[in-house]
Every structure is written in C-alpha cells, then in structure tokens.
Design an enzyme around this catalytic site. Structure first.
Site, PDB file in Angstrom:
ATOM      1  N   GLY A 321       0.831  -1.196   0.000  1.00 33.75           N
ATOM      2  CA  GLY A 321       0.000   0.000   0.000  1.00 33.75           C
ATOM      3  C   GLY A 321       0.863   1.243   0.000  1.00 33.75           C
ATOM      4  O   GLY A 321       1.982   1.243  -0.539  1.00 33.75           O
ATOM      5  N   GLU A 322       0.358   2.326   0.568  1.00 36.54           N
ATOM      6  CA  GLU A 322       1.121   3.563   0.734  1.00 36.54           C
ATOM      7  C   GLU A 322       1.527   4.217  -0.590  1.00 36.54           C
ATOM      8  O   GLU A 322       2.364   5.116  -0.599  1.00 36.54           O
ATOM      9  CB  GLU A 322       2.408   3.328   1.545  1.00 36.54           C
ATOM     10  CG  GLU A 322       2.229   2.694   2.885  1.00 36.54           C
ATOM     11  CD  GLU A 322       3.549   2.470   3.603  1.00 36.54           C
ATOM     12  OE1 GLU A 322       4.615   2.740   3.010  1.00 36.54           O
ATOM     13  OE2 GLU A 322       3.512   2.015   4.751  1.00 36.54           O
ATOM     14  N   GLY A 323       0.996   3.746  -1.714  1.00 32.91           N
ATOM     15  CA  GLY A 323       1.416   4.299  -2.989  1.00 32.91           C
ATOM     16  C   GLY A 323       2.688   3.687  -3.536  1.00 32.91           C
ATOM     17  O   GLY A 323       3.215   4.145  -4.563  1.00 32.91           O
TER      18      GLY A 323
END
Length: 347
Positions: A321-323
């Site tokens: 996640g988190e980009g």
C-alpha cells in the site's frame, strides 16, 4: 446529498487530447527504429503526451505521492493483520520518513503528502497540515451500519476535490495515489463486488497478509456489507456512505477533480482501483487520465482494473500500500518522457 451534483462531472471531465496522442505516436515512429524497439515505453510516452497536451513530452518535474489516511470500523472484526484503529501508526511512520513509500520517493525524486480524512486518533497527535481535511474519526462497521452519514460522505468527497485543486494549483504534474488505512481493502472489496455484480469470495484477498481464518472473516464481512450496498448502487455518494469510508470517498472525489484539472494519476492497489471504479460510474471519460502502477495480486484489484480496461504496468505483487506500487512506475514514466524529449528524429 443535495449540495453536490455528481452529474456535472460527466461534462466537466474531458478526454486527454486524442489529436496530440496521434501526433505523439507518429513522432515516436520517427524517433525509434524499429518502431517497437522500446516496447511499452512508447505507450507511456503517448499517455503522457495526451495528458500534457504536447507531442513532445515535458519532463516530470514535480511528482507527488498523495496518501489518504483513515481507519475503518470493519477492522474490529479482525479482517486485517493490523489491529483496528492503528492507521495513525502508519501515518506517523510516513511522516518520520521510515516507510517504503519514503525510500522510493527519495530515490525517484517525488514529494510525499499525507491527508488524514478519517484516522481514529486525536487530531492534535498529528500535524495540522495532515489533519486539515479530516472529516471524522474512523468509520462505521459496514457489515451492520453505514460507514458515514450523508453529510460526512459529501464532506469527504469535497475534501478529495479540494486536495486535487491544491495539487494542481501548486504545480504537481503527476500524482502517485495511495492510501494508509486499516480495514480499507475490505471496504474496497465491497465496492468492487457491488459494482461488478460478483460474489464476496471473488474479490476477497489477503490484504495486509491475513491467514485463512481471517480471510474467512473478511469474506463474511464483505458478503454482509454487499447486502447493504446493492440497494444504493444507483447513487455513488450513497454507496460510499453506506459501505465506503472517508478515505474512499475522498479518493473518489480526488480522482474526478484531478481529471477535471487534467492532472494525470497513477493508481496504487485495490483501494485506489475501487475508487476509480466508483469514479468511472460518475464520469466515463475519467479513466483516460489514470494509469495502473502494478498488480498487487489482490483479486479485487484485478477485477476492478479489468472493468476499467486499464492494464497494470508492472506485475510485482507489492501489497504494502502507501502508494508504493504507483511509485515503482515513476522511473518508467520519467524514462519515457526523457526519450520523447531527447531522441532525435531519424530520416
């Protein structure tokens, strides 16, 4: 939800310039011999050309990872490897520069912005610029209650729009879109299953790395939330209020307003893919402004991207996640831009 007319987006969102894309394609044929020698970099260059409105791609100078953060009430059912209500820890790690997204952003020259729209922690525990768009703390447990009230869903949607305007106005020329959430992949699975007309088991993935027992709990939660989602499928804001959350509503608003502002976006994982699917229902031209970073291995993401007709650029199965999945594509986009700008046309 009378204050926000979603129908307006259908006319406000224009496609990237098709004429410019054809010019960029023709120009690329003159730059590279044989024409397909640089593979998919040509498609990336053409996508950037159309988004920028110029046949010769401009360098990507101000990319930014924009991460929307929130907790989800459904995490109380132990559908995540992380304890419920701990999104604040994810936020702090990013703010401290200690997360994978920070490492990649430093490596590839991108800024990082965290937008707290629904973290379940006192606002004073985080910087004011992070909590400026907060709508509420956490969200309702979507298997038995709405995630948000109608007013909160609209406020979150508008917060996403405001962030898109802020980024466009500040000179950001490419957004790497991500989320910092606990329970977010469960809500995303509900949205995808509802909009694709499929069963819970088809979209339920391992998310943060859950075991088989947690996977069964997650599947049951998505199944129960689906029963609540189906009656409101005709109204996307009602859908986000019923089974989404502040981050998903904000990301949907961000994606649509970014398309209005002609700001290209790279999607990360299943959460941004779910929001993209909702946004497509509102403005069918909007997906032309988005690119999918990589396939995470989440079945819901694959289902959503297939419905959006967006092919992931990489197959690395990154689930952090988190980009991070979006950031991994940044060097490829920079390479495509540099080749478009610096190669000489061949006779």
């Amino acid at each position: 939800m009378s204050g926000l007319n979603l129908d307006e987006f259908a006319s406000l969102v224009e496609r990237p310039d098709a004429g410019v894309r054809r010019d960029a394609h023709d120009r690329w044929q003159r730059l590279v011999r044989p024409a397909g020698a640089l593979g998919n970099l040509a498609e990336l260059a053409e996508w950037l050309s159309a988004a920028q409105g110029v046949a010769t791609v401009r360098p990507i100078e101000h990319p930014k990872a924009v991460l929307f953060a929130a907790d989800h009430g459904v995490a109380a059912l132990k559908v995540s490897a992380r304890p419920a209500g701990t999104a604040v820890e994810l936020v702090r790690a990013v703010l401290d520069g200690a997360s994978p997204v920070n490492v990649l952003a430093r490596q590839y020259g991108a800024a990082v912005r965290v937008v707290d729209v629904g973290v379940d922690a006192p606002a004073e525990e985080l910087p004011a610029e992070v909590t400026a768009h907060r709508v509420r703390r956490g969200s309702g447990r979507i298997d038995v209650e709405d995630a948000l009230t109608a007013d909160e869903a609209e406020a979150a949607f508008r917060a996403g729009m405001a962030v898109a305007d802020e980024e466009a106005d500040s000179g950001t020329d490419l957004v790497l879109l991500g989320d910092l959430s606990v329970g977010g992949t469960t809500a995303a699975g509900v949205l995808i299953a509802a909009l694709c007309g499929t069963d819970a088991s088809v979209v339920t993935g391992r998310g943060s790395g859950i075991d088989d027992v947690a996977w069964m709990r997650k599947c049951a939660a998505i199944r129960d939330a689906l029963r609540r989602a189906r009656p409101v499928l005709g109204d996307q804001l009602e859908l986000l209020a019923a089974v989404g959350g502040a981050d998903l509503a904000a990301i949907t608003g961000f994606l649509l307003q970014a398309a209005v502002r002609k700001l290209p976006v790279v999607l990360d994982g299943v959460v941004s893919a779910a929001c993209a699917l909702v946004a497509q229902r509102i403005a069918f031209r909007a997906p032309d402004w988005w690119l999918a970073g990589q396939t995470s291995g989440e079945p819901g993401q694959a289902k959503a991207l297939d419905r959006l007709s967006i092919e992931p650029q990489l197959d690395l199965k990154v689930t952090a996640g988190e980009g991070t999945g979006a950031l991994l594509v940044l060097p490829l986009l920079k390479a495509a831009a540099a080749l478009s700008a610096e190669l000489s046309e061949r006779a």
